[in-house]
Design an enzyme around this catalytic site. Structure first.
Site, PDB file in Angstrom:
ATOM      1  N   GLY A 121       0.848  -1.257  -0.034  1.00 52.88           N
ATOM      2  CA  GLY A 121      -0.238  -0.024  -0.046  1.00 52.88           C
ATOM      3  C   GLY A 121       0.932   1.188   0.000  1.00 52.88           C
ATOM      4  N   GLN A 131      -0.398   7.993   4.252  1.00 57.29           N
ATOM      5  CA  GLN A 131       0.361   7.931   2.942  1.00 57.29           C
ATOM      6  C   GLN A 131       0.039   8.695   1.746  1.00 57.29           C
ATOM      7  OE1 GLN A 131      -0.144   3.706   2.726  1.00 57.29           O
ATOM      8  NE2 GLN A 131       0.858   3.174   4.523  1.00 57.29           N
ATOM      9  N   ASP A 190      -0.467   1.002  13.771  1.00 56.64           N
ATOM     10  CA  ASP A 190       0.082  -0.200  13.513  1.00 56.64           C
ATOM     11  C   ASP A 190       0.422  -1.089  14.444  1.00 56.64           C
ATOM     12  OD1 ASP A 190      -0.120   0.183  10.796  1.00 56.64           O
ATOM     13  OD2 ASP A 190       2.020   0.899  10.423  1.00 56.64           O
ATOM     14  N   LYS A 207      -6.801  -1.142   5.579  1.00 55.08           N
ATOM     15  CA  LYS A 207      -5.217  -1.879   5.678  1.00 55.08           C
ATOM     16  C   LYS A 207      -5.379  -2.834   4.496  1.00 55.08           C
ATOM     17  CE  LYS A 207      -3.264   1.138   8.329  1.00 55.08           C
ATOM     18  NZ  LYS A 207      -1.932   1.861   7.810  1.00 55.08           N
ATOM     19  N   ARG A 249      -8.502  -4.750   9.458  1.00 58.83           N
ATOM     20  CA  ARG A 249      -7.818  -5.414  10.572  1.00 58.83           C
ATOM     21  C   ARG A 249      -8.815  -5.619  12.043  1.00 58.83           C
ATOM     22  NH1 ARG A 249      -1.780  -2.448   9.709  1.00 58.83           N
ATOM     23  NH2 ARG A 249      -1.290  -4.090   8.361  1.00 58.83           N
TER      24      ARG A 249
END
Length: 416
Positions: free
Chosen positions: A72, A149, A293, A320, A324
């Protein structure tokens, strides 16, 4: 694909000494900045992680079709970078990558004048990207609660644009440490910025060529904190980590103090210890908005120790490598541990979405087999539970995405 891996521990105090792999987050940023730097520069400490290797190869490739696989960060960073590269490239990825939205970043780049088309489904990879001067505008607004990101991709590109960039973050900023990491690395290479409220202003500049060393990965360190917390007694030395870190996940050293795990910084890295007889806390509560994370790691720790959990700031986990939160709910459910969303009315007027976790891992039925959902962090977050009872991990090779030495490092601690 590899067969399921059964992990066992003979018991007793957990002791050992290891050196961690370099941070994937830092390495991928360094690789992109190097590609934007006249003359390039040397990077030391690059990990052999799949994402980093893939990023390096794709930046050097002259192929018209560039396949990011499940990476990703690589996909999002290259989306911005390829807008400034001559020719037309098709940027694609794995089936899961084609299910991960990219529209917010594409819209922002189109505002600047980017030539980007969706090759299949609107709003999702793959993308057909052509060269553009990106001189249509120097102002972009983007939702501040979106993936960092996207924001980092725009920031690293900013100094190379004809008139720079004024990037406004609208709303509550999530994953701020990753934005700070990007800006700090840009500063290291001589690119300056300033904030005007929630607008980051970067004028046209040139990256300086200077050697760079990638620090070890605090996300990877979280699994050893979990091991220490789950062990009856622990004494671990981990090299390559530093107190003054660019990484938001360095907060893990503070979080595990609740579980009796202490951290001492040494010239080589860290020394973590947990004395025998340390009781777990009755409740662990944390907002993971700045360190998503490591959320799975803490969930597994709480499950193993029977600690009630109350979590918020999990919104970025839904998009993700897998969802998750949904995946952890399914896997912890195999141990009789429940993870559930608290109804909004119970959170009052805060607007915050909370998740609660209850129960202690029950291994009475059989050795559990955990699915990993093509997600490296699922495998590594659940593996420490082997200190309590043997566990099986399906598709253990997924760790190669960020930490290919993970299973070998565990073996070095006596975890078979």
């Amino acid at each position: 694909m590899d067969a399921p891996k059964e992990i066992t521990y003979a018991g007793g105090p957990l002791r050992g000494h290891l050196r961690l792999t370099g941070s994937k987050s830092i390495a991928n940023r360094a690789l992109l900045i190097r590609a934007l730097t006249p003359g390039g520069f040397e990077i030391n400490g690059l990990a052999a992680a799949d994402d980093t290797v893939r990023m390096q190869k794709l930046l050097e490739s002259e192929d018209e079709v560039l396949d990011c696989g499940p990476a990703g960060t690589t996909y999002r960073f290259l989306t911005g970078y390829l807008c400034r590269r001559r020719g037309i490239q098709l940027l694609t990825g794995s089936q899961r990558m084609k299910e991960r939205p990219i529209g917010i970043l594409v819209d922002a780049l189109r505002t600047l004048g980017a030539d980007i088309e969706y090759a299949e489904k609107e709003g999702y990879p793959p993308l057909r990207i052509g060269y553009s001067a990106l001189d249509k505008s120097d102002r972009v607004s983007i939702a501040a609660d979106t993936s960092s990101q996207y924001i980092s991709s725009l920031l690293m590109l900013a100094p190379t644009l004809p008139t720079g960039l004024k990037l406004t973050l609208e709303g509550e900023i999530v994953s701020l440490p990753y934005i700070r990491m990007t800006l700090a690395m840009m500063e290291h290479f001589g690119v300056h910025h300033h904030w005007e409220g929630q607008t980051i202003v970067i004028n046209p500049q040139t990256y300086d060529s200077r050697p760079f060393t990638v620090e070890a990965d605090w996300s990877a360190a979280s699994y050893y904190y979990s091991l220490a917390a789950l062990a009856e007694e622990a004494d671990l030395r981990i090299d390559g980590l530093f107190e003054d870190s660019l990484q938001g996940d360095a907060v893990v050293s503070k979080l595990y103090e609740d579980f009796g795990v202490t951290t001492t910084y040494t010239p080589e890295g860290i020394h973590i210890k947990k004395p025998a007889g340390t009781p777990p806390p009755p409740l662990f509560e944390h907002d993971f908005v700045e360190c998503p994370d490591i959320a799975q790691t803490l969930m597994a720790t709480c499950a193993g120790l029977g600690v009630q959990g109350l979590y918020s700031g999990l919104q970025t986990l839904f998009i993700k490598e897998t969802d998750r939160v949904k995946a952890m709910k399914a896997e912890l459910g195999k141990l009789g541990v429940s993870l559930y969303k608290i109804p909004p009315r119970m959170a009052g007027k805060t607007g915050i979405q909370y998740f609660a976790q209850e129960g202690k891992a029950d291994f009475a039925a059989a050795t559990p087999t955990f699915s990993t959902y093509h997600d490296h962090r699922m495998a590594m977050a659940l593996a420490p539970l082997a200190l309590l009872h043997p566990v099986r991990i399906e598709h253990p090779e997924v760790v190669e995405k960020s930490y290919p030495d993970f299973w070998g490092d565990l073996a070095g601690l006596g975890i078979r």
